[in-house]
Design an enzyme around this catalytic site. Structure first.
Site, mmCIF file in Angstrom:
data_model
loop_
_atom_site.group_PDB
_atom_site.id
_atom_site.type_symbol
_atom_site.label_atom_id
_atom_site.label_comp_id
_atom_site.label_asym_id
_atom_site.label_seq_id
_atom_site.Cartn_x
_atom_site.Cartn_y
_atom_site.Cartn_z
ATOM 1 N N GLY A 10 155.207 81.972 75.459
ATOM 2 C CA GLY A 10 156.638 82.467 76.044
ATOM 3 C C GLY A 10 157.097 81.447 77.077
ATOM 4 N N ASN A 11 156.185 80.564 77.621
ATOM 5 C CA ASN A 11 156.867 79.522 78.723
ATOM 6 C C ASN A 11 157.738 78.486 77.856
ATOM 7 O OD1 ASN A 11 156.072 80.412 81.366
ATOM 8 N ND2 ASN A 11 153.908 79.708 80.696
ATOM 9 N N LYS A 126 146.960 87.964 84.982
ATOM 10 C CA LYS A 126 147.892 87.544 83.948
ATOM 11 C C LYS A 126 149.062 87.548 84.653
ATOM 12 C CE LYS A 126 149.954 86.748 79.987
ATOM 13 N NZ LYS A 126 149.274 85.239 79.257
ATOM 14 N N LYS A 210 148.827 86.835 74.590
ATOM 15 C CA LYS A 210 149.233 86.718 73.342
ATOM 16 C C LYS A 210 148.270 86.074 72.526
ATOM 17 C CE LYS A 210 151.024 82.309 73.174
ATOM 18 N NZ LYS A 210 150.206 81.738 74.329
ATOM 19 N N LYS A 272 143.526 80.071 75.538
ATOM 20 C CA LYS A 272 143.775 79.491 74.179
ATOM 21 C C LYS A 272 142.601 78.945 73.622
ATOM 22 C CE LYS A 272 148.515 77.970 75.634
ATOM 23 N NZ LYS A 272 148.421 79.003 76.761
#
Length: 312
Positions: A10-11, A126, A210, A272
């Site tokens: 998203g970033n 988060k 995500k 990740k």
């Protein structure tokens, strides 16, 4: 056809609608190149900055209009899924038409099941929304019910609960579209977090990471590879230090050892790495890749990026 689940950060999608469209335009040709290489795609995306901005905008509006409560967070996640998914779907469709391909792209507003007893609800971590300096963050925390934390040396952001995904409510719809050869955009922003109640599914105020949602989805559709695209071309050990080292092809055992050393930041690379490890552990014939979109095609050939396999 090989199946790939791809998670976009998203970033990396910019700070406003125009920046987001420009960023997606840069990514889309490479994604369609993967279709040319024989991959079926499911695309997930982050929404950390975007969902925070949506929530903040409604909070300000409600306050200015004396309307009371802020917009519930599940609705904010749904809005971010819709408008980010629209941008990705639109750009993908235009690129597919340009290349004369019959493949279609569809966005699925996705509900993701979480456990209401997940410890994350008692320990929000988060980061969402924009960055603030320390003084601004202290002011916000004092005057709201928000929890503000420093985010990987980049400033302070609001944090919210981030429970782990258990299941995906729309998994069969996604699988059906996938089986028909469509590009599917799903689990946007991690999906809308819901819990199971006697009356059915109920949205809860949280944001699912995500990367974990993409991993859950990759397992459910039996993908061959989970690809997490981020701002850097590799995962690193000793990141930001003189002896920083980029990780290329790395074994699951070595990655576990690096994780145990605390090499990967909880608010940045940690999820990740954990997601690709979980995916490879689920089936040792699978691959997990962490890289930037510039290196994506080379990473699929094992020539760039951090490529994780059970053994290399």
């Amino acid at each position: 056809m090989r199946k790939a689940v791809i998670a976009l950060g998203g970033n990396a999608l910019g700070n406003n609608v125009e920046e987001q469209q420009q960023a997606i335009e840069q990514v889309v040709p490479t994604l369609i190149d993967l279709v040319d290489l024989g991959y079926q795609l499911i695309i997930c995306h982050g929404n950390g900055p975007q969902v925070g901005m949506i929530n903040l905008a409604f909070t300000d509006y409600f306050a200015n209009e004396n309307l009371g409560n802020e917009m519930p967070f599940p609705e904010c996640v749904a809005m971010s899924e819709g408008y980010i998914g629209y941008h990705i779907q639109n750009k993908l469709t235009n690129e597919l038409l340009k290349r004369g391909k019959e493949v279609k792209a569809s966005t699925i507003i996705t509900q993701v099941l979480v456990d209401e007893t997940d410890i994350a609800f008692a320990n929000p971590k988060k980061p969402i929304g924009k960055f603030y300096n320390k003084k601004e963050a202290a002011f916000i925390e004092k005057n709201t019910n928000y929890i503000m934390k420093e985010d990987s040396g980049r400033g302070y952001r609001r944090v919210i609960a981030s429970p782990l995904p258990i299941d995906i409510v729309e998994k069969q719809v996604i699988q059906n579209l996938y089986d028909q050869g469509e590009i599917v955009i799903a689990c946007g922003g991690g999906g809308i977090p819901v819990i199971q109640t006697d009356d059915g599914y109920k949205g809860v105020p949280a944001v699912i990471d995500k990367d974990f949602a993409a991993e859950c989805l990759a397992e459910l559709v039996d993908a061959d590879v989970l690809i997490i695209l981020t701002a850097v071309p590799f995962a690193y050990v000793n990141y930001g230090e003189e002896n920083q080292k980029a990780l290329g092809n790395v074994s699951l055992a070595d990655m576990k050892a690096y994780q145990k050393e605390g090499q990967f930041s909880e608010g940045s690379m940690g999820p990740k790495v954990e997601a690709v490890m979980k995916f490879v552990q689920s089936n040792h014939s699978k691959r997990g890749i962490i890289t930037s979109f510039d290196y994506l095609k080379d990473a699929l050939k094992g020539e760039a990026g951090t490529v994780l396999e059970s053994s290399v």
